[in-house]
Design an enzyme around this catalytic site. Structure first.
Site, PDB file in Angstrom:
ATOM      1  N   ARG A 147      75.812  -7.448 -39.703  1.00  0.00           N
ATOM      2  CA  ARG A 147      74.730  -6.469 -39.698  1.00  0.00           C
ATOM      3  C   ARG A 147      73.476  -7.142 -40.231  1.00  0.00           C
ATOM      4  O   ARG A 147      73.535  -7.832 -41.257  1.00  0.00           O
ATOM      5  CB  ARG A 147      75.089  -5.263 -40.578  1.00  0.00           C
ATOM      6  CG  ARG A 147      74.094  -4.122 -40.443  1.00  0.00           C
ATOM      7  CD  ARG A 147      74.401  -2.970 -41.391  1.00  0.00           C
ATOM      8  NE  ARG A 147      73.837  -3.193 -42.712  1.00  0.00           N
ATOM      9  CZ  ARG A 147      73.634  -2.225 -43.612  1.00  0.00           C
ATOM     10  NH1 ARG A 147      73.976  -0.975 -43.337  1.00  0.00           N
ATOM     11  NH2 ARG A 147      73.110  -2.505 -44.792  1.00  0.00           N
ATOM     12  N   TYR A 159      65.573   0.071 -47.000  1.00  0.00           N
ATOM     13  CA  TYR A 159      67.021   0.243 -47.017  1.00  0.00           C
ATOM     14  C   TYR A 159      67.741  -1.022 -46.547  1.00  0.00           C
ATOM     15  O   TYR A 159      67.365  -1.621 -45.545  1.00  0.00           O
ATOM     16  CB  TYR A 159      67.432   1.413 -46.090  1.00  0.00           C
ATOM     17  CG  TYR A 159      68.887   1.348 -45.787  1.00  0.00           C
ATOM     18  CD1 TYR A 159      69.801   1.764 -46.745  1.00  0.00           C
ATOM     19  CD2 TYR A 159      69.356   0.766 -44.625  1.00  0.00           C
ATOM     20  CE1 TYR A 159      71.150   1.622 -46.531  1.00  0.00           C
ATOM     21  CE2 TYR A 159      70.707   0.624 -44.390  1.00  0.00           C
ATOM     22  CZ  TYR A 159      71.603   1.054 -45.354  1.00  0.00           C
ATOM     23  OH  TYR A 159      72.930   0.891 -45.136  1.00  0.00           O
ATOM     24  N   ASP A 217      71.252  -1.073 -38.755  1.00  0.00           N
ATOM     25  CA  ASP A 217      71.308   0.313 -39.252  1.00  0.00           C
ATOM     26  C   ASP A 217      69.884   0.830 -39.438  1.00  0.00           C
ATOM     27  O   ASP A 217      69.135   0.306 -40.264  1.00  0.00           O
ATOM     28  CB  ASP A 217      72.066   0.337 -40.583  1.00  0.00           C
ATOM     29  CG  ASP A 217      72.390   1.743 -41.068  1.00  0.00           C
ATOM     30  OD1 ASP A 217      71.871   2.709 -40.473  1.00  0.00           O
ATOM     31  OD2 ASP A 217      73.160   1.866 -42.035  1.00  0.00           O
ATOM     32  N   HIS A 219      69.311   3.911 -40.361  1.00  0.00           N
ATOM     33  CA  HIS A 219      69.449   4.823 -41.506  1.00  0.00           C
ATOM     34  C   HIS A 219      68.687   6.144 -41.365  1.00  0.00           C
ATOM     35  O   HIS A 219      67.959   6.553 -42.275  1.00  0.00           O
ATOM     36  CB  HIS A 219      69.056   4.101 -42.809  1.00  0.00           C
ATOM     37  CG  HIS A 219      70.002   4.410 -43.919  1.00  0.00           C
ATOM     38  ND1 HIS A 219      69.682   5.284 -44.925  1.00  0.00           N
ATOM     39  CD2 HIS A 219      71.261   3.995 -44.158  1.00  0.00           C
ATOM     40  CE1 HIS A 219      70.723   5.372 -45.755  1.00  0.00           C
ATOM     41  NE2 HIS A 219      71.689   4.604 -45.308  1.00  0.00           N
ATOM     42  N   GLU A 243      72.847   1.687 -35.408  1.00  0.00           N
ATOM     43  CA  GLU A 243      73.486   2.735 -36.211  1.00  0.00           C
ATOM     44  C   GLU A 243      72.477   3.776 -36.690  1.00  0.00           C
ATOM     45  O   GLU A 243      71.359   3.421 -37.080  1.00  0.00           O
ATOM     46  CB  GLU A 243      74.149   2.054 -37.413  1.00  0.00           C
ATOM     47  CG  GLU A 243      74.737   3.009 -38.433  1.00  0.00           C
ATOM     48  CD  GLU A 243      75.316   2.264 -39.626  1.00  0.00           C
ATOM     49  OE1 GLU A 243      75.567   1.040 -39.515  1.00  0.00           O
ATOM     50  OE2 GLU A 243      75.508   2.900 -40.667  1.00  0.00           O
ATOM     51  N   GLU A 269      78.198   8.517 -40.527  1.00  0.00           N
ATOM     52  CA  GLU A 269      78.727   8.253 -41.872  1.00  0.00           C
ATOM     53  C   GLU A 269      78.535   9.438 -42.812  1.00  0.00           C
ATOM     54  O   GLU A 269      79.247   9.549 -43.806  1.00  0.00           O
ATOM     55  CB  GLU A 269      78.092   6.984 -42.464  1.00  0.00           C
ATOM     56  CG  GLU A 269      76.611   7.105 -42.754  1.00  0.00           C
ATOM     57  CD  GLU A 269      75.995   5.797 -43.244  1.00  0.00           C
ATOM     58  OE1 GLU A 269      76.312   4.740 -42.673  1.00  0.00           O
ATOM     59  OE2 GLU A 269      75.203   5.846 -44.197  1.00  0.00           O
ATOM     60  N   ARG A 290      81.228   6.670 -36.954  1.00  0.00           N
ATOM     61  CA  ARG A 290      81.010   6.045 -38.258  1.00  0.00           C
ATOM     62  C   ARG A 290      81.685   6.772 -39.421  1.00  0.00           C
ATOM     63  O   ARG A 290      81.463   6.426 -40.585  1.00  0.00           O
ATOM     64  CB  ARG A 290      79.495   5.989 -38.537  1.00  0.00           C
ATOM     65  CG  ARG A 290      78.764   4.950 -37.739  1.00  0.00           C
ATOM     66  CD  ARG A 290      79.045   3.559 -38.255  1.00  0.00           C
ATOM     67  NE  ARG A 290      78.427   3.316 -39.535  1.00  0.00           N
ATOM     68  CZ  ARG A 290      78.903   2.453 -40.430  1.00  0.00           C
ATOM     69  NH1 ARG A 290      79.995   1.778 -40.205  1.00  0.00           N
ATOM     70  NH2 ARG A 290      78.275   2.263 -41.569  1.00  0.00           N
ATOM     71  N   GLU A 346      83.425  -1.861 -41.053  1.00  0.00           N
ATOM     72  CA  GLU A 346      82.406  -2.355 -41.996  1.00  0.00           C
ATOM     73  C   GLU A 346      83.096  -2.843 -43.264  1.00  0.00           C
ATOM     74  O   GLU A 346      84.009  -2.202 -43.763  1.00  0.00           O
ATOM     75  CB  GLU A 346      81.441  -1.212 -42.342  1.00  0.00           C
ATOM     76  CG  GLU A 346      80.316  -1.627 -43.279  1.00  0.00           C
ATOM     77  CD  GLU A 346      79.356  -0.469 -43.571  1.00  0.00           C
ATOM     78  OE1 GLU A 346      79.786   0.699 -43.520  1.00  0.00           O
ATOM     79  OE2 GLU A 346      78.179  -0.754 -43.851  1.00  0.00           O
ATOM     80  N   TRP A 409      66.471   9.694 -45.699  1.00  0.00           N
ATOM     81  CA  TRP A 409      67.023   8.476 -46.292  1.00  0.00           C
ATOM     82  C   TRP A 409      68.356   8.154 -45.758  1.00  0.00           C
ATOM     83  O   TRP A 409      69.029   8.452 -45.027  1.00  0.00           O
ATOM     84  CB  TRP A 409      67.150   8.566 -47.815  1.00  0.00           C
ATOM     85  CG  TRP A 409      67.271   7.167 -48.345  1.00  0.00           C
ATOM     86  CD1 TRP A 409      66.241   6.318 -48.602  1.00  0.00           C
ATOM     87  CD2 TRP A 409      68.478   6.444 -48.591  1.00  0.00           C
ATOM     88  NE1 TRP A 409      66.720   5.111 -49.001  1.00  0.00           N
ATOM     89  CE2 TRP A 409      68.095   5.151 -48.997  1.00  0.00           C
ATOM     90  CE3 TRP A 409      69.827   6.751 -48.488  1.00  0.00           C
ATOM     91  CZ2 TRP A 409      69.010   4.166 -49.319  1.00  0.00           C
ATOM     92  CZ3 TRP A 409      70.757   5.770 -48.804  1.00  0.00           C
ATOM     93  CH2 TRP A 409      70.354   4.483 -49.231  1.00  0.00           C
TER      94      TRP A 409
HETATM   95  O1  EZ4 Z   1      73.567   4.353 -47.378  1.00  0.00           O
HETATM   96  O2  EZ4 Z   1      76.945   4.096 -48.450  1.00  0.00           O
HETATM   97  O3  EZ4 Z   1      75.987   1.787 -43.344  1.00  0.00           O
HETATM   98  N1  EZ4 Z   1      75.939   1.944 -44.518  1.00  0.00           N
HETATM   99  C1  EZ4 Z   1      75.083   2.729 -45.183  1.00  0.00           C
HETATM  100  C2  EZ4 Z   1      75.307   2.841 -46.679  1.00  0.00           C
HETATM  101  C3  EZ4 Z   1      74.943   4.214 -47.204  1.00  0.00           C
HETATM  102  C4  EZ4 Z   1      75.610   4.436 -48.545  1.00  0.00           C
HETATM  103  C5  EZ4 Z   1      75.469   5.900 -48.965  1.00  0.00           C
HETATM  104  O4  EZ4 Z   1      76.287   6.179 -50.033  1.00  0.00           O
HETATM  105  O5  EZ4 Z   1      74.211   3.296 -44.571  1.00  0.00           O
HETATM  106  O6  EZ4 Z   1      74.633   1.841 -47.374  1.00  0.00           O
HETATM  107 CO    CO Z   2      74.739   3.319 -42.401  1.00  0.00          CO
END
Ligand code: EZ4
Ligand code: CO
Length: 409
Positions: A147, A159, A217, A219, A243, A269, A290, A346, A409
């Protein structure tokens, strides 16, 4: 055999974990992960105050019935706190069943469908050069899929970008949840991000060639039309997946993204039940699921989700950050080994302190994970070590735009 004790252990070996330990009247123990990053004590209270007493005297062999008893019986359905609590009970019961039968849990789920699980690691950098070093470090450790996250010019903190000292260390345990009484604040600029990310992947493909599987990702930061644009602009770089390109609570938002790009999509996720995925799967709006066993109610419902996904050729990409404990990771390694439609896992190694508190049978060799052959889930909890690390408040950061508006976030 009856459940004789249900204990909740909260420990913080570099980060917080909530673990349920069930003990039978025969002295067999089972562990379950109930960790909900940044809201840990809510799940601990749910288990201690409302679930533990209900489990005493129940037959630990009745996994499905206990799951339904806790899910339907509560009346209040879904939600991360409820589903993390149910997950812990479910995992602990599978752990007990494996130990009673003398087999690793994957054998109870149908046996191995493969020799090991392809894992991806997290490379990141504040510059192209440091990103390249981080990718090289991961390749040296054996990772076969990576990643890629990068700093964005003009955006102060982003992030997924580890501090360099951590990123180049033996174990970086990148942890977005900072310890403290309140969340840290990060900033965000979608336009700057959309301009920069294609350049990052230009660099990575130039340096590392066309074959290395690369993931990214976003996010939940983008609106659907922005996500579509990003997917399209990354097509020449042939990503393994993009992602969480946009928040997917509104599942139909993914139709727009899908109409514009063939970059494979991974989502979910933060999702808790099959209902969060119903449209995403049945309309084939995503390619990878996820969900994490810990946040999805455990092995039992995640297996059903993956059987549903299999009808649409959608594969697993279970969430495996360090806030999923070694117990939660083990649960999804056993499931991933058994199901036919496994995609990728992951993998972020836990800290050394965490590995002392939780002893694991799983292995990581040549980029592949395996849950090991120990009966049950293959994780033991050292309660004396756990007691040396009391809970510490920690929160995921929040994100604001330049004008101060709260962002996803
Ligand atoms: O932000 O696990 O793909 N992984 C992520 C993680 C999440 C955290 C949240 O608790 O996006 O880093
Ligand atoms: Co993620």
């Amino acid at each position: 055999m009856r459940i004789a004790a249900a204990d909740v252990v909260v420990t913080s070996p570099t980060r917080n974990f909530v673990t349920l330990k069930l003990t039978t009247d025969d002295g067999v123990t089972g562990l379950g992960d109930a960790t909900l990053n940044g809201r840990e004590l809510a799940v601990a209270a749910y288990l201690r105050e409302h679930v533990a007493a209900l489990l005493i005297g129940r037959d630990p062999a009745r996994i499905e019935d206990t799951w339904q008893y806790l899910y339907r019986g509560a009346y209040w359905r879904r939600g991360p706190v409820t589903m993390a609590a149910i997950a812990a009970v479910d995992m602990a019961l599978w752990d007990i069943k494996g130990k009673v039968c003398g087999v690793p849990v994957y054998q109870l789920l149908g046996g191995a469908s493969r020799e090991g699980l392809l894992a991806y690691g997290h490379a990141s950098g504040t510059s192209f050069e440091s990103l390249g070093e981080s990718i090289n470090m991961h390749l040296e450790k054996g990772y076969r899929a990576i990643r890629v996250q990068s700093s964005i010019p003009g955006v102060h903190a982003v992030y997924g970008v580890a501090a360099q000292a951590q990123a180049s260390g033996e174990r970086y345990d990148y942890e977005p949840a900072g310890r403290g009484a309140a969340p840290a604040q990060e900033d965000w600029d979608s336009a700057a991000y959309l301009r920069h990310v294609p350049k990052v992947f230009d660099y990575v493909r130039r340096e590392f060639g066309p074959e290395l599987p690369l993931l990214h990702d976003a996010h939940h930061r983008l609106r659907p039309i922005e996500a579509a644009k990003l997917g399209k602009s990354l097509e020449p770089h042939n990503l393994f997946w993009l992602e969480d390109c946009t928040p997917a609570e509104s599942q139909q938002a993914l139709r727009l993204v899908r109409q514009h790009t063939v970059t494979p999509l991974a989502i979910g996720e933060v999702f808790n039940t099959v209902w969060d995925f119903q449209q995403l799967i049945s309309e084939q709006l995503i390619d990878y699921v996820r969900a994490a066993s810990t946040h999805f109610g455990g092995i039992t419902p995640l297996r059903k989700l993956m059987d549903f996904a299999a009808q649409y050729q959608i594969r697993s990409g279970f969430h495996g950050p360090t806030d999923v404990s070694p117990v939660g990771l083990a649960a999804q390694l056993h499931l991933g080994l058994a199901i036919h439609n496994f995609g990728i896992q992951e993998y972020m190694p836990h800290s050394e302190q965490t590995d002392v508190v939780f002893r694991q049978s799983m292995s990581f060799t040549d980029g592949m994970l395996h849950p090991g052959e120990t009966p049950g889930l293959g994780v033991t909890l050292d309660e004396e070590a756990a007691a040396r690390y009391p809970y510490q408040p920690a929160y995921l950061p929040i994100s604001r735009l330049k004008d101060g508006t709260m962002h996803d976030w």
